[in-house]
Scaffold this motif. Sequence first.
Motif, short mmCIF file in Angstrom:
data_model
loop_
_atom_site.label_atom_id
_atom_site.label_comp_id
_atom_site.label_asym_id
_atom_site.label_seq_id
_atom_site.Cartn_x
_atom_site.Cartn_y
_atom_site.Cartn_z
N THR A 1 25.96 61.93 15.33
CA THR A 1 25.69 62.98 16.31
C THR A 1 26.07 64.33 15.74
O THR A 1 27.06 64.44 15.01
CB THR A 1 26.41 62.72 17.65
OG1 THR A 1 25.96 63.69 18.61
CG2 THR A 1 27.92 62.80 17.51
N MET A 2 25.31 65.33 16.08
CA MET A 2 25.65 66.68 15.63
C MET A 2 26.80 67.24 16.45
O MET A 2 27.66 67.93 15.94
CB MET A 2 24.43 67.59 15.72
CG MET A 2 24.66 68.98 15.16
SD MET A 2 25.42 69.11 13.50
CE MET A 2 24.44 68.05 12.50
N VAL A 3 26.84 66.92 17.77
CA VAL A 3 27.89 67.44 18.64
C VAL A 3 28.49 66.31 19.47
O VAL A 3 27.76 65.50 20.04
CB VAL A 3 27.33 68.52 19.60
CG1 VAL A 3 28.38 68.95 20.61
CG2 VAL A 3 26.82 69.72 18.82
N ARG A 4 29.80 66.30 19.53
CA ARG A 4 30.51 65.39 20.42
C ARG A 4 31.41 66.23 21.31
O ARG A 4 32.18 67.05 20.83
CB ARG A 4 31.34 64.40 19.62
CG ARG A 4 32.20 63.48 20.49
CD ARG A 4 32.92 62.44 19.69
NE ARG A 4 33.81 63.05 18.70
CZ ARG A 4 34.46 62.35 17.78
NH1 ARG A 4 34.32 61.06 17.69
NH2 ARG A 4 35.26 62.97 16.92
N LYS A 5 31.26 66.00 22.60
CA LYS A 5 32.15 66.64 23.56
C LYS A 5 33.22 65.62 23.91
O LYS A 5 33.10 64.87 24.87
CB LYS A 5 31.38 67.08 24.80
CG LYS A 5 30.36 68.16 24.54
CD LYS A 5 29.70 68.55 25.84
CE LYS A 5 28.63 69.58 25.65
NZ LYS A 5 27.98 69.92 26.92
N ALA A 6 34.27 65.58 23.11
CA ALA A 6 35.28 64.52 23.20
C ALA A 6 35.96 64.44 24.55
O ALA A 6 36.28 63.36 25.02
CB ALA A 6 36.32 64.71 22.10
N LEU A 7 36.17 65.55 25.19
CA LEU A 7 36.87 65.53 26.48
C LEU A 7 36.02 64.95 27.60
O LEU A 7 36.53 64.56 28.64
CB LEU A 7 37.32 66.94 26.86
CG LEU A 7 38.34 67.57 25.92
CD1 LEU A 7 38.67 68.99 26.37
CD2 LEU A 7 39.61 66.74 25.84
N ALA A 8 34.71 64.87 27.39
CA ALA A 8 33.82 64.39 28.44
C ALA A 8 33.59 62.88 28.39
O ALA A 8 32.99 62.32 29.29
CB ALA A 8 32.47 65.12 28.35
N ASN B 1 19.75 47.78 9.13
CA ASN B 1 20.89 48.69 9.34
C ASN B 1 20.37 49.90 10.10
O ASN B 1 19.57 50.68 9.57
CB ASN B 1 21.48 49.11 8.00
CG ASN B 1 22.09 47.94 7.28
OD1 ASN B 1 23.05 47.35 7.76
ND2 ASN B 1 21.52 47.58 6.14
N VAL B 2 20.82 50.03 11.33
CA VAL B 2 20.32 51.06 12.24
C VAL B 2 21.35 52.18 12.37
O VAL B 2 22.54 51.92 12.62
CB VAL B 2 20.03 50.47 13.63
CG1 VAL B 2 19.63 51.55 14.62
CG2 VAL B 2 18.95 49.39 13.54
N LEU B 3 20.90 53.40 12.21
CA LEU B 3 21.73 54.57 12.45
C LEU B 3 21.09 55.38 13.57
O LEU B 3 20.02 55.98 13.39
CB LEU B 3 21.87 55.43 11.18
CG LEU B 3 22.74 56.68 11.29
CD1 LEU B 3 24.17 56.32 11.71
CD2 LEU B 3 22.74 57.44 9.97
N ILE B 4 21.71 55.34 14.74
CA ILE B 4 21.22 56.11 15.89
C ILE B 4 21.56 57.57 15.64
O ILE B 4 22.69 57.91 15.32
CB ILE B 4 21.89 55.65 17.20
CG1 ILE B 4 21.58 54.18 17.47
CG2 ILE B 4 21.43 56.52 18.37
CD1 ILE B 4 22.39 53.58 18.62
N VAL B 5 20.57 58.45 15.80
CA VAL B 5 20.77 59.88 15.59
C VAL B 5 20.64 60.60 16.93
O VAL B 5 19.63 60.49 17.61
CB VAL B 5 19.75 60.44 14.58
CG1 VAL B 5 19.95 61.94 14.37
CG2 VAL B 5 19.86 59.69 13.24
N GLU B 6 21.69 61.33 17.29
CA GLU B 6 21.77 62.06 18.55
C GLU B 6 22.03 63.53 18.30
O GLU B 6 22.60 63.90 17.27
CB GLU B 6 22.92 61.51 19.41
CG GLU B 6 22.55 60.36 20.29
CD GLU B 6 21.86 60.79 21.57
OE1 GLU B 6 21.23 61.88 21.61
OE2 GLU B 6 21.95 60.04 22.54
N ASP B 7 21.65 64.37 19.27
CA ASP B 7 22.00 65.78 19.20
C ASP B 7 23.39 66.01 19.76
O ASP B 7 24.22 66.68 19.17
CB ASP B 7 20.97 66.65 19.92
CG ASP B 7 20.71 66.22 21.36
OD1 ASP B 7 21.15 65.13 21.79
OD2 ASP B 7 20.03 66.97 22.09
N VAL B 8 23.68 65.40 20.94
CA VAL B 8 24.96 65.60 21.59
C VAL B 8 25.37 64.33 22.32
O VAL B 8 24.52 63.61 22.83
CB VAL B 8 24.91 66.80 22.58
CG1 VAL B 8 23.93 66.54 23.71
CG2 VAL B 8 26.30 67.13 23.12
N ILE B 9 26.67 64.09 22.35
CA ILE B 9 27.21 63.02 23.18
C ILE B 9 28.09 63.67 24.23
O ILE B 9 29.09 64.31 23.88
CB ILE B 9 28.01 61.99 22.36
CG1 ILE B 9 27.14 61.37 21.27
CG2 ILE B 9 28.57 60.91 23.29
CD1 ILE B 9 27.90 60.47 20.32
#
Length: 179
Positions: A126-133, A93-101
């Motif tokens: 992810t800590m931050v998602r820029k949904a509009l991008a 079970n893999v959980l990819i960890v990101e700072d920003v998408i």
Amino acid sequence: MGDDLEKVLVTEEQIKARHEELAAEIDADYAGRDLLLVGVLKGAVMVMADLARWLHHPCEMDWMAVSSYGAGTTSSGVVRILKDLDIDIKDRNVLIVEDVIDSGLTLSWLVNNLKSRGPASVEIYTMVRKALAFKVDLAVKYVGFDLPDEFIVGYGLDYAEKYRNLSFIGTLAPHVYNR
């Protein structure tokens, strides 16, 4: 960092509280199952370290580095693996960890690459998602904060390899990147 910063968008206290909330969800979601955190270098270092500290669920950690930028500031569209996993993820079970998408393009490629290796599951934190991008349809299970499509730094996010060490997320003053 004085005049380099324009405003704080997410405080250190807000980051800690959100990690705690999301870690509780992860603990419940993965109860009785193995968990492998896969951090995406370099930005996810702070995020993954803090997330791992909040988890009460045993987990392993590994790292990947991927690039679609080369030497430029815009994506080339070609993703390269700069550092691959050391751990076999088959049936894990893999959980990819990101700072920003931002656009989600590179992360979408990474998800497909990891799924081709036969894991039991692949999810994204992810800590931050820029949904509009977003330029692709990407299912992100755990999101710290949805922020506007601004250039942000701090908490792993950088400009010219600087500002990653800030304990909060903020925006740079225009004079910094218009030099």
